[in-house]
Design a protein around this motif. Sequence first.
Motif, PDB file in Angstrom:
ATOM      1  N   GLU A 130       0.824  -1.208   0.000  1.00  0.00           N
ATOM      2  CA  GLU A 130       0.000   0.000   0.000  1.00  0.00           C
ATOM      3  C   GLU A 130       0.857   1.255   0.000  1.00  0.00           C
ATOM      4  N   ARG A 131       1.938   1.255   0.787  1.00  0.00           N
ATOM      5  CA  ARG A 131       2.814   2.434   0.831  1.00  0.00           C
ATOM      6  C   ARG A 131       3.502   2.631  -0.522  1.00  0.00           C
ATOM      7  N   ALA A 132       3.896   1.533  -1.154  1.00  0.00           N
ATOM      8  CA  ALA A 132       4.526   1.646  -2.473  1.00  0.00           C
ATOM      9  C   ALA A 132       3.544   2.228  -3.481  1.00  0.00           C
ATOM     10  N   ALA A 133       2.291   1.765  -3.427  1.00  0.00           N
ATOM     11  CA  ALA A 133       1.272   2.291  -4.344  1.00  0.00           C
ATOM     12  C   ALA A 133       1.007   3.769  -4.061  1.00  0.00           C
ATOM     13  N   ALA A 134       1.010   4.150  -2.778  1.00  0.00           N
ATOM     14  CA  ALA A 134       0.778   5.550  -2.418  1.00  0.00           C
ATOM     15  C   ALA A 134       1.901   6.446  -2.936  1.00  0.00           C
ATOM     16  N   ARG A 135       3.129   5.942  -2.891  1.00  0.00           N
ATOM     17  CA  ARG A 135       4.251   6.731  -3.417  1.00  0.00           C
ATOM     18  C   ARG A 135       4.081   6.987  -4.904  1.00  0.00           C
TER      19      ARG A 135
END
Length: 284
Positions: free
Chosen positions: A62-67
């Motif tokens: 999720e954090r990678a997608a948010a970045r």
Amino acid sequence: MTLPYDPDDDQAADRYINAALRSRDAEAWRLLATETHVEQTDRVLRAMLDRIAVARTHRTAERAAARVRAREGDISQAEYERDAAEDANRATKAAHFETLVREHHRLIAAAARRLRGDDVRDELTDLVVALGSAVDAHRTAVLASGAEPTPADEALWERLATLDAPDAVDGRVTVAELVRRRAAKQDDLGRVLAAIVLDAAGEAASVPRAALLTPWKKAIAPTLAAAEKTEFAAKGKGSLATEKLRKTMGHLERKGLVKRAGTADDQRLDLLDRPGLEELAGRR
């Protein structure tokens, strides 16, 4: 006093154990470690650790997608930073809870292993495999020398082919198959360590063991399953990666490629057969 659920009601056990983790009630944990419930407690704590690992993987994705969304302008930098701060707070709480689960699981798993006789079984299996490996090495040496096997040799080799032992995957397998599996696994790790030793030593004839540990842990980390690490930690024997390094160094020693020297606090690995190490590492 007894636990308020049956040894097959894992949902009730999960709720009770969650409460016990937060209250740190010593009496609750004494009951959770009793013979009637310890295997269930072990099972539920393992499931908790599995869920924690899955949640961590999901959170990382999720954090990678948010970045990516922030970089492409789908969300503002302020939104991204706010979400990242909230996620970091959740991750901190999750890490604290995981530490709590692991602390209690080490004790419970050790009790469950004792109840099942796992430690005794593992020690006996290791002994049988060690003896089988010695018989297999003897057969290889006799056949390689061109000598005629004696009837005693052939009887010993036949016994190795028919003797079986308990196996966690298949129930029971022949000792010869366990020896083959162990040798294949050791050779796989041996190839990794041989490359690390050559890189760390450079042109030197010896390398400090301390110089091997970090690249070793980095190299084998993807091969260590969470369940395997949890199982090993429950035995109270330290780091699984460090234990595999110790055993793999022994494997290279038995091949005559290296020799351990120095004290336990200042151990070194002497390179006895650099061409052999290069061959094992696939560099020639």
